[in-house]
Scaffold this motif. Structure first.
Motif, short mmCIF file in Angstrom:
data_model
loop_
_atom_site.label_atom_id
_atom_site.label_comp_id
_atom_site.label_asym_id
_atom_site.label_seq_id
_atom_site.Cartn_x
_atom_site.Cartn_y
_atom_site.Cartn_z
N LEU A 2 0.85 -1.18 0.00
CA LEU A 2 0.00 0.00 0.00
C LEU A 2 0.90 1.24 0.00
N PRO A 3 0.46 2.29 -0.65
CA PRO A 3 1.36 3.44 -0.84
C PRO A 3 1.73 4.19 0.44
N ASN A 4 0.94 4.05 1.51
CA ASN A 4 1.26 4.79 2.73
C ASN A 4 1.84 3.89 3.82
N VAL A 5 2.28 2.68 3.46
CA VAL A 5 2.80 1.74 4.45
C VAL A 5 4.21 1.32 4.04
N SER A 6 5.13 1.42 4.97
CA SER A 6 6.51 1.05 4.70
C SER A 6 6.69 -0.47 4.70
N VAL A 7 7.70 -0.94 4.00
CA VAL A 7 8.00 -2.38 3.96
C VAL A 7 8.68 -2.82 5.25
N PHE A 8 9.55 -1.99 5.78
CA PHE A 8 10.34 -2.34 6.95
C PHE A 8 9.90 -1.54 8.17
N ASP A 9 10.11 -2.13 9.35
CA ASP A 9 9.79 -1.48 10.61
C ASP A 9 10.85 -1.89 11.63
N TYR A 16 10.64 -6.33 9.63
CA TYR A 16 9.66 -6.07 8.56
C TYR A 16 8.41 -5.45 9.18
N ASN A 17 7.64 -4.73 8.38
CA ASN A 17 6.41 -4.11 8.84
C ASN A 17 5.29 -5.16 8.83
N ILE A 18 5.11 -5.82 9.97
CA ILE A 18 4.09 -6.85 10.14
C ILE A 18 3.22 -6.44 11.32
N ASP A 19 1.90 -6.55 11.18
CA ASP A 19 0.98 -6.14 12.23
C ASP A 19 1.19 -6.98 13.49
N LEU A 20 1.28 -6.33 14.63
CA LEU A 20 1.55 -7.05 15.89
C LEU A 20 0.34 -7.84 16.37
N GLU A 21 -0.88 -7.39 16.05
CA GLU A 21 -2.08 -8.11 16.48
C GLU A 21 -2.52 -9.17 15.47
N LYS A 22 -2.42 -8.88 14.20
CA LYS A 22 -2.78 -9.83 13.15
C LYS A 22 -1.51 -10.17 12.40
N GLY A 23 -0.76 -11.11 12.94
CA GLY A 23 0.58 -11.41 12.46
C GLY A 23 0.70 -11.78 11.00
N GLN A 24 -0.37 -12.23 10.39
CA GLN A 24 -0.28 -12.59 8.98
C GLN A 24 -0.41 -11.37 8.07
N ALA A 25 -0.81 -10.23 8.62
CA ALA A 25 -1.10 -9.05 7.80
C ALA A 25 0.02 -8.03 7.83
N LEU A 26 0.01 -7.20 6.82
CA LEU A 26 0.92 -6.08 6.70
C LEU A 26 0.70 -5.12 7.86
N GLY A 27 1.76 -4.50 8.32
CA GLY A 27 1.65 -3.54 9.43
C GLY A 27 0.79 -2.35 9.06
N ARG A 28 0.26 -1.70 10.10
CA ARG A 28 -0.70 -0.60 9.89
C ARG A 28 -0.04 0.69 9.43
N GLY A 29 1.17 0.92 9.83
CA GLY A 29 1.80 2.20 9.50
C GLY A 29 1.04 3.33 10.16
N ILE A 30 0.64 4.33 9.39
CA ILE A 30 -0.10 5.47 9.95
C ILE A 30 -1.61 5.23 9.96
N ASN A 31 -2.06 4.07 9.51
CA ASN A 31 -3.49 3.76 9.49
C ASN A 31 -3.96 3.40 10.90
N ASP A 36 -7.15 -4.72 5.60
CA ASP A 36 -8.17 -5.75 5.34
C ASP A 36 -7.63 -6.89 4.49
N ASN A 37 -8.32 -8.01 4.52
CA ASN A 37 -8.05 -9.20 3.71
C ASN A 37 -6.72 -9.87 4.02
N ASN A 38 -6.15 -9.56 5.17
CA ASN A 38 -4.90 -10.19 5.59
C ASN A 38 -3.81 -10.11 4.52
N ILE A 39 -3.70 -8.99 3.86
CA ILE A 39 -2.66 -8.81 2.85
C ILE A 39 -1.31 -8.88 3.55
N PRO A 40 -0.46 -9.84 3.16
CA PRO A 40 0.83 -9.96 3.85
C PRO A 40 1.83 -8.93 3.35
#
Length: 113
Positions: A2-9, A16-31, A36-40
């Motif tokens: 997604l354009p507003n989410v970094s690859v690394f954290d 890597y930028n991975i969501d701490l609560e939904k581990g299979q999903a991309l991190g939230r960044g500023i969202n 949605d849809n567990n996009i990795p």
């Protein structure tokens, strides 16, 4: 990505930028909510998941012929078709496709005709 989410954290244990609560999903960044849809994080998937396939094939044939006398010939022939397939897949259980369950698939098939 997604354009507003970094690859690394740097704050995540994997780097890597991975969501701490939904581990299979991309991190939230500023969202404010998870993606949605567990996009990795596809960079995580490409860097950690391993897939390898080796396919080999050999085809051969031959014949032999013996002439006992004029008009009487014996001929035999044969052929071979050898196929070998080796398939390996590893999905890291920390995130992405292999989240929680992990996945190791190792298959070898040999066929001779």
């Amino acid at each position: 990505m997604l354009p507003n989410v970094s690859v690394f954290d740097d704050t995540h244990p994997t780097g890597y930028n991975i969501d701490l609560e939904k581990g299979q999903a991309l991190g939230r960044g500023i969202n404010n909510t998870y993606i949605d849809n567990n996009i990795p994080n596809i960079v995580w998937v490409l860097d950690t998941n391993k897939m390898k396939t080796i396919n080999s094939r050999m085809i051969g044939g031959g014949w032999a012929e013996i002439t006992f006398m004029e008009g009487l010939t014996l001929r035999t022939q044969g052929g071979m078709d050898y196929s070998s397939l080796s398939d390996f897949r590893y999905r890291d259980p920390a995130s992405g496709d292999g989240f929680e369950s992990g996945d190791i698939y190792d298959c070898r098939v040999t066929k001779i005709n």
